[in-house]
Design a protein around this motif. Structure first.
Motif, PDB file in Angstrom:
ATOM      1  N   LEU B  38       0.862  -1.175   0.000  1.00 46.76           N
ATOM      2  CA  LEU B  38       0.000   0.000   0.000  1.00 46.76           C
ATOM      3  C   LEU B  38       0.902   1.229   0.000  1.00 46.76           C
ATOM      4  CD1 LEU B  38      -2.981   1.061   0.330  1.00 46.76           C
ATOM      5  CD2 LEU B  38      -2.510   1.155   2.782  1.00 46.76           C
ATOM      6  N   VAL B  39       0.782   2.065  -1.026  1.00 48.28           N
ATOM      7  CA  VAL B  39       1.567   3.300  -1.100  1.00 48.28           C
ATOM      8  C   VAL B  39       0.648   4.452  -0.724  1.00 48.28           C
ATOM      9  CG1 VAL B  39       2.906   4.832  -2.597  1.00 48.28           C
ATOM     10  CG2 VAL B  39       3.015   2.365  -2.930  1.00 48.28           C
ATOM     11  N   GLY B  40       1.130   5.320   0.158  1.00 52.14           N
ATOM     12  CA  GLY B  40       0.279   6.439   0.554  1.00 52.14           C
ATOM     13  C   GLY B  40       1.086   7.686   0.832  1.00 52.14           C
ATOM     14  N   LYS B  41       0.412   8.661   1.386  1.00 53.62           N
ATOM     15  CA  LYS B  41       1.062   9.919   1.753  1.00 53.62           C
ATOM     16  C   LYS B  41       0.881  10.133   3.254  1.00 53.62           C
ATOM     17  CE  LYS B  41      -0.114  11.931  -2.697  1.00 53.62           C
ATOM     18  NZ  LYS B  41      -1.186  12.637  -3.391  1.00 53.62           N
ATOM     19  N   TYR B  42       1.882  10.766   3.842  1.00 44.68           N
ATOM     20  CA  TYR B  42       1.859  11.011   5.277  1.00 44.68           C
ATOM     21  C   TYR B  42       2.063  12.501   5.546  1.00 44.68           C
ATOM     22  CZ  TYR B  42       3.498  11.023  10.124  1.00 44.68           C
ATOM     23  OH  TYR B  42       3.663  11.305  11.450  1.00 44.68           O
ATOM     24  N   PHE B  43       1.208  13.077   6.358  1.00 40.42           N
ATOM     25  CA  PHE B  43       1.321  14.499   6.693  1.00 40.42           C
ATOM     26  C   PHE B  43       1.335  14.659   8.210  1.00 40.42           C
ATOM     27  CE2 PHE B  43      -1.180  13.925   2.853  1.00 40.42           C
ATOM     28  CZ  PHE B  43      -0.645  14.838   1.949  1.00 40.42           C
ATOM     29  N   GLU B  44       2.087  15.641   8.689  1.00 39.90           N
ATOM     30  CA  GLU B  44       1.996  16.041  10.098  1.00 39.90           C
ATOM     31  C   GLU B  44       1.588  17.497  10.156  1.00 39.90           C
ATOM     32  OE1 GLU B  44       5.525  15.353  12.383  1.00 39.90           O
ATOM     33  OE2 GLU B  44       5.335  13.175  12.287  1.00 39.90           O
ATOM     34  N   LEU B  45       0.561  17.786  10.929  1.00 38.27           N
ATOM     35  CA  LEU B  45       0.106  19.160  11.114  1.00 38.27           C
ATOM     36  C   LEU B  45       0.106  19.472  12.599  1.00 38.27           C
ATOM     37  CD1 LEU B  45      -0.982  18.662   8.179  1.00 38.27           C
ATOM     38  CD2 LEU B  45      -3.059  19.843   8.855  1.00 38.27           C
ATOM     39  N   LEU B  46       0.582  20.653  12.962  1.00 41.15           N
ATOM     40  CA  LEU B  46       0.465  21.128  14.340  1.00 41.15           C
ATOM     41  C   LEU B  46      -0.682  22.121  14.388  1.00 41.15           C
ATOM     42  CD1 LEU B  46       4.156  21.769  15.477  1.00 41.15           C
ATOM     43  CD2 LEU B  46       2.543  20.152  16.490  1.00 41.15           C
ATOM     44  N   LEU B  47      -1.631  21.883  15.280  1.00 40.05           N
ATOM     45  CA  LEU B  47      -2.801  22.761  15.334  1.00 40.05           C
ATOM     46  C   LEU B  47      -3.108  23.161  16.770  1.00 40.05           C
ATOM     47  CD1 LEU B  47      -3.685  20.006  13.390  1.00 40.05           C
ATOM     48  CD2 LEU B  47      -5.270  21.755  12.632  1.00 40.05           C
ATOM     49  N   SER B  48      -3.502  24.409  16.934  1.00 37.47           N
ATOM     50  CA  SER B  48      -3.977  24.848  18.243  1.00 37.47           C
ATOM     51  C   SER B  48      -5.497  24.765  18.258  1.00 37.47           C
ATOM     52  CB  SER B  48      -3.520  26.288  18.512  1.00 37.47           C
ATOM     53  OG  SER B  48      -3.994  27.136  17.497  1.00 37.47           O
TER      54      SER B  48
END
Lengths: 232, 88
Positions: B38-48
């Motif tokens: 399985l090929v995918g995309k990974y994101f990290e977001l910092l949110l307040s």
């Protein structure tokens, strides 16, 4: 016809498109930056090919949030003619103006070659200069032209005659050999092949002229069946 | 503050030629027990913000931008992060 050709950061067929509509087809045409927010005064908008915003995330995924897009959606909703070619087609699907998605070619290769197409519906504002079943040849140049829509959407497209161009020899894995299609209303067309690259014999063919001739005829209020077909 | 870890993948019904190439190449190299890639995309977001609002916000961001809901699905995890850790 007074056409706007949109120019996004990374568009690279905008100048070709402007030349095809202006110099070759002899129509009024203006390049409009994607940073603009109005399309007032135009009766046709073309979203050209290229790699808008570097194809970051997915092709068309960032372009759909460009400042010009609300105006484009309003223009289409009001029945204005919108033509999206290659990356323009990808942008229109991402923006929800056309159904489906363009995915990586099954070969994973960027394909750049003249490609035979069949005109599947010659009763649209974009194809009335052709005859149904006619074979034409237009260049394709894309890595992500593999048209995907789920079964229900495909059935609907076929039933309503929204498929306008099909590949005679499917180069990229597109479902139902779809190379170009309209929305249900018939005023928005997306196609992966490049009609603007086939408008002079010097370029290897003139089969693309029909798209522009069809649009010019549609603006004149041309054949009644075209009008009822596209603005039902 | 929250750190969102977002995974975007093709839906199982959608053919992924890149995953196929990887699986076929692994098999050729001897890793022929690999049953699926399985090929995918990974994101990290910092949110307040508070957790419920942040969860709803991430859903909106994924639905409109990070995923193409025609062909992709997403999931995410949320972990609290101290402001001091963010400053580092």
């Amino acid at each position: 016809m007074k056409a706007a050709v949109l120019s996004f950061p990374g568009s690279n067929c905008d100048a070709d498109m402007t030349w095809a509509i202006g110099d070759v087809a002899g129509q009024a045409v203006k390049l409009v930056s994607a940073q603009a927010t109005s399309l007032a005064g135009f009766d046709c908008v073309v979203v050209p090919g290229g790699f808008s915003y570097g194809d970051y995330l997915r092709s068309g995924a960032i372009a759909k949030f460009a400042p010009i897009m609300p105006a484009l959606k309003d223009f289409a909703a009001a029945g204005g003619y919108v033509l999206g070619v290659c990356n323009g087609f990808q942008i229109l699907t991402e923006a929800g103006l056309l159904p489906g998605t363009l995915q990586w070619n099954t070969s994973l290769q960027f394909i750049c070659q003249p490609t035979p197409l069949i005109v599947a519906n010659a009763r649209t504002a974009f194809s009335s200069a052709y005859s149904e079943g006619q074979q034409i040849t237009l260049p394709i140049a894309h890595g992500e032209g593999n048209y995907y829509a789920d079964d229900a959407t495909l059935a609907q497209l076929e039933e309503k005659g929204q498929v306008v161009f099909r590949y005679a020899e499917n180069p990229n894995g597109s479902r139902n050999d779809i190379a170009g299609l309209t929305n249900a209303r018939g005023n928005v067309l997306g196609m992966m092949p490049h009609p603007e690259r086939a408008v002079e014999t010097l370029l290897g063919g003139t089969d693309g002229l029909g798209v522009f001739e069809s649009l010019i005829n549609a603006m004149k209020g041309a054949p009644a069946d075209v009008a009822t077909r596209t603005f039902a | 503050m929250f750190k969102a870890k977002i995974f975007v993948n093709y839906k199982p019904s959608v053919l992924d030629p890149k995953a196929e190439v990887i699986q076929n190449t692994l098999a050729r190299l001897g890793d022929d027990n690999v049953q699926h890639v399985l090929v995918g995309k990974y994101f990290e977001l910092l949110l307040s913000g508070d957790e419920a609002a942040v969860r709803a916000q991430i859903d909106r961001i994924c639905d409109t931008m990070l995923a193409n809901i025609n062909t992709e699905s997403y999931r995410f995890t949320l972990e609290p992060v101290s402001d001091a850790a963010v400053a580092e």
